[in-house]
Design an enzyme around this catalytic site. Structure first.
Site, PDB file in Angstrom:
ATOM      1  N   GLY A 234       1.019  -1.265  -0.015  1.00 30.32           N
ATOM      2  CA  GLY A 234       0.047  -0.055   0.030  1.00 30.32           C
ATOM      3  C   GLY A 234       0.980   1.303   0.091  1.00 30.32           C
ATOM      4  O   GLY A 234       1.609   1.370   0.669  1.00 30.32           O
TER       5      GLY A 234
ATOM      6  N   GLY B  94      -0.302   4.413   0.305  1.00 31.09           N
ATOM      7  CA  GLY B  94      -1.036   5.384   0.834  1.00 31.09           C
ATOM      8  C   GLY B  94      -0.303   6.242   1.833  1.00 31.09           C
ATOM      9  O   GLY B  94       0.837   6.178   1.854  1.00 31.09           O
ATOM     10  N   PHE B  95      -1.095   6.660   2.728  1.00 33.34           N
ATOM     11  CA  PHE B  95      -0.433   7.701   3.612  1.00 33.34           C
ATOM     12  C   PHE B  95       0.419   6.927   4.667  1.00 33.34           C
ATOM     13  O   PHE B  95       1.555   7.150   5.012  1.00 33.34           O
ATOM     14  CB  PHE B  95      -1.394   8.622   4.215  1.00 33.34           C
ATOM     15  CG  PHE B  95      -2.006   9.724   3.507  1.00 33.34           C
ATOM     16  CD1 PHE B  95      -1.102  10.956   3.277  1.00 33.34           C
ATOM     17  CD2 PHE B  95      -3.119   9.290   2.895  1.00 33.34           C
ATOM     18  CE1 PHE B  95      -1.802  11.646   2.236  1.00 33.34           C
ATOM     19  CE2 PHE B  95      -3.611  10.448   1.896  1.00 33.34           C
ATOM     20  CZ  PHE B  95      -3.009  11.547   1.775  1.00 33.34           C
ATOM     21  N   GLY B  96      -0.128   5.679   5.062  1.00 35.38           N
ATOM     22  CA  GLY B  96       0.722   5.050   6.135  1.00 35.38           C
ATOM     23  C   GLY B  96       1.816   4.305   5.472  1.00 35.38           C
ATOM     24  O   GLY B  96       3.002   4.296   6.069  1.00 35.38           O
TER      25      GLY B  96
ATOM     26  N   VAL C 223      -1.458  -7.808  -4.269  1.00 33.39           N
ATOM     27  CA  VAL C 223      -1.206  -8.922  -3.377  1.00 33.39           C
ATOM     28  C   VAL C 223      -2.604  -9.764  -3.311  1.00 33.39           C
ATOM     29  O   VAL C 223      -3.608  -9.195  -2.967  1.00 33.39           O
ATOM     30  CB  VAL C 223      -0.938  -8.382  -2.039  1.00 33.39           C
ATOM     31  CG1 VAL C 223      -0.688  -9.811  -1.179  1.00 33.39           C
ATOM     32  CG2 VAL C 223       0.521  -7.715  -1.899  1.00 33.39           C
TER      33      VAL C 223
ATOM     34  N   GLU D  82     -18.046  18.150   1.713  1.00 27.87           N
ATOM     35  CA  GLU D  82     -17.256  18.685   0.797  1.00 27.87           C
ATOM     36  C   GLU D  82     -17.723  18.620  -0.503  1.00 27.87           C
ATOM     37  O   GLU D  82     -17.592  19.378  -1.362  1.00 27.87           O
ATOM     38  CB  GLU D  82     -15.864  18.381   1.080  1.00 27.87           C
ATOM     39  CG  GLU D  82     -15.234  18.788   2.306  1.00 27.87           C
ATOM     40  CD  GLU D  82     -14.029  17.963   2.637  1.00 27.87           C
ATOM     41  OE1 GLU D  82     -13.309  18.468   3.569  1.00 27.87           O
ATOM     42  OE2 GLU D  82     -13.592  17.126   2.038  1.00 27.87           O
TER      43      GLU D  82
ATOM     44  N   ASP E 178      -6.065   2.868   8.215  1.00 25.43           N
ATOM     45  CA  ASP E 178      -7.521   2.684   8.166  1.00 25.43           C
ATOM     46  C   ASP E 178      -7.741   1.073   8.559  1.00 25.43           C
ATOM     47  O   ASP E 178      -8.733   0.507   9.183  1.00 25.43           O
ATOM     48  CB  ASP E 178      -8.212   2.789   6.943  1.00 25.43           C
ATOM     49  CG  ASP E 178      -8.377   4.242   6.778  1.00 25.43           C
ATOM     50  OD1 ASP E 178      -7.867   4.986   7.603  1.00 25.43           O
ATOM     51  OD2 ASP E 178      -8.776   4.898   5.709  1.00 25.43           O
TER      52      ASP E 178
ATOM     53  N   ALA F 212     -11.796   3.199  19.260  1.00 27.55           N
ATOM     54  CA  ALA F 212     -10.760   2.669  18.239  1.00 27.55           C
ATOM     55  C   ALA F 212     -10.137   4.168  17.546  1.00 27.55           C
ATOM     56  O   ALA F 212     -11.000   5.023  17.456  1.00 27.55           O
ATOM     57  CB  ALA F 212     -11.428   1.831  17.171  1.00 27.55           C
TER      58      ALA F 212
END
Length: 441
Positions: A19, A21-23, A87, A182, A311, A322
């Site tokens: 991934g 993404g941000f993480g 994956v 938004e 996430d 959480a």
């Protein structure tokens, strides 16, 4: 064709990150130039700045303004590689995973695995709604929605059926969180300040309806900002239906729980998220929302060499709640997981996750926004809007992207114009609506 990829065959441990993404991206950055080999795997060759997907969908920004290729991010960092693929299997026992790429399938070995594949929209058990809904999860989703809403105007110009014209020009947005607000605000401004100016002879009237199941918007915000958001979105012209639940969806209508039926050809679903299904490949018992349970060190509970962040990871704070599916959480968890992997390699103690909560904010439209800074300072209106603009410019990857977005925002503010109004569709005669319904996406 199946290939065996042995990464890190030398002395350095191999860290595979799934991934971009941000993480995942922040974890890979933290591991760059360290004594590990890093392989970053993603099905796209770019990182998407997801908070601005709705601006692509509403013709305010070009897709390239919010996406940045992954490879240039790590140019000059010899220990980080990127593999384009998906994956499809993970074997924690043998520490191998299967990656499917165009024309090939590869077996990848790892010493440490970091899962950071994010989340998907959830329909709360009503998966049949997906067939007739538009989502804003990927760059492709935003382009698809942009083409659709622009085509609706073109179709409305041709029809003499008043009921059909009204349905074509009515958009229903489900979900009163930041994405819903938004998107609803941006669509209203696109319709009523840009597109209707280009069809003066048609006298088109557009509606944007925001539906929220709870009796307030922006659930994590304090009541004062919830009320401010409601007043601002209404002042823009968006119709807001609180305490209402969607119970039925067809290609041409949305049914609410009070027997109200809204004739529309566009339902945008922004009502909630669940974890990416990739967590199911680990063979562990998943937590609420399909999230992977992790220890405070971000290590997957019960799996010694596997970590999860963002996430897809489930971790409770000191209050038993959480951690939310927010970008800052993913970024901080990604950096911590990278740090703890290095600590473990060196035989040192791992560090538990402590979230540095800088606050939350949501924009509603031109000079309309709400912000809750450090959970202490409340901002509304133009000041909150300027804070939102500044933060998102800083967070964007790439100097060119920041310049392009800044110029587009200034132009939009001064003129109300949305320059990216190109319909990039299938051959003439086949609408995006038909494609979506036939494909069942």
């Amino acid at each position: 064709m199946t290939q065996q990829v042995e990464v890190g065959e030398g002395r350095r441990p191999t860290v595979v990150i799934i991934g971009a993404g941000f993480g995942g991206l922040f974890a890979a950055r933290a591991l760059s130039e360290q004594l590990v080999d890093v392989l970053l795997v993603d099905r796209n060759n770019y990182h998407t700045f997801t908070p601005l997907l709705y601006q692509v969908a509403t013709s305010a920004l070009d897709p390239g303004d919010i996406a940045h290729p992954v490879r240039p991010v790590f140019r000059g960092h010899g220990n980080v590689r990127f593999l384009l693929g998906e994956v499809t299997a993970i074997d924690p026992a043998t520490q191998q995973l299967t990656v499917v790429a165009p024309d090939t399938q590869q077996q990848v070995s790892y010493d440490y695995l970091l899962v950071a594949t994010g989340s998907d929209p959830t329909y709360f058990g009503n998966d049949e709604f997906r067939r007739y809904s538009f989502e804003l999860r990927t760059l492709q989703d935003s382009i698809h929605l942009r083409n659709h809403v622009l085509e609706l105007f073109e179709r409305a110009v041709w029809t003499e059926d008043a009921a059909l014209r009204e349905a074509l020009l009515t958009i229903v947005v489900v979900g009163g969180g930041p994405t819903g607000l938004e998107t609803a605000g941006a669509l209203y401004e696109l319709y009523n300040h840009v597109l209707n100016q280009e069809y003066p002879h048609a006298k088109l009237h557009t509606r944007v309806i925001l539906v929220e199941m709870m009796d307030h918007l922006l659930a994590p915000y304090p009541p004062k900002l919830q009320q401010s958001a409601l007043e601002q979105i209404k002042s823009l012209g968006v119709e807001v239906l609180l305490g209402r639940k969607v119970v039925g969806v067809t290609a041409t209508a949305v049914q609410l729980d009070n027997d109200t039926q809204i004739a529309t050809h566009t339902l945008i679903w922004a009502a909630g998220m669940k974890a990416s299904p990739l967590g199911q490949l680990l063979g562990v018992k998943l937590a609420r929302g399909g999230r992977i349970p992790v220890d405070p060190t971000m290590q997957v509970t019960g799996l010694a060499h596997v970590y999860a962040v963002g996430d897809i990871a489930y971790l409770e704070d000191e209050k038993g709640q959480a951690y939310p599916m927010l970008i800052p959480v993913a970024q901080q968890q990604g950096k911590l997981a990278a740090h703890n992997i290095l600590q473990r390699i060196q035989g040192e103690a791992a560090t538990p996750f402590v979230y540095n909560d800088r606050g939350i904010m949501a924009t509603i439209g031109r000079s309309r926004a709400v912000a809750w800074i450090y959970n202490r300072v409340a901002l509304t209106g133009r000041l909150a809007w300027l804070a939102w603009l500044g933060l998102h410019l800083i967070m964007l990857l790439g100097f060119r992207n920041r310049i392009n977005v800044f110029i587009n925002w200034v132009w939009t503010y001064l003129t109300y114009d949305r320059s990216v109004r190109l319909i990039l569709s299938a051959p003439f005669g086949e609408s995006h609506e038909e494609q979506k319904h036939e494909g069942g996406e």
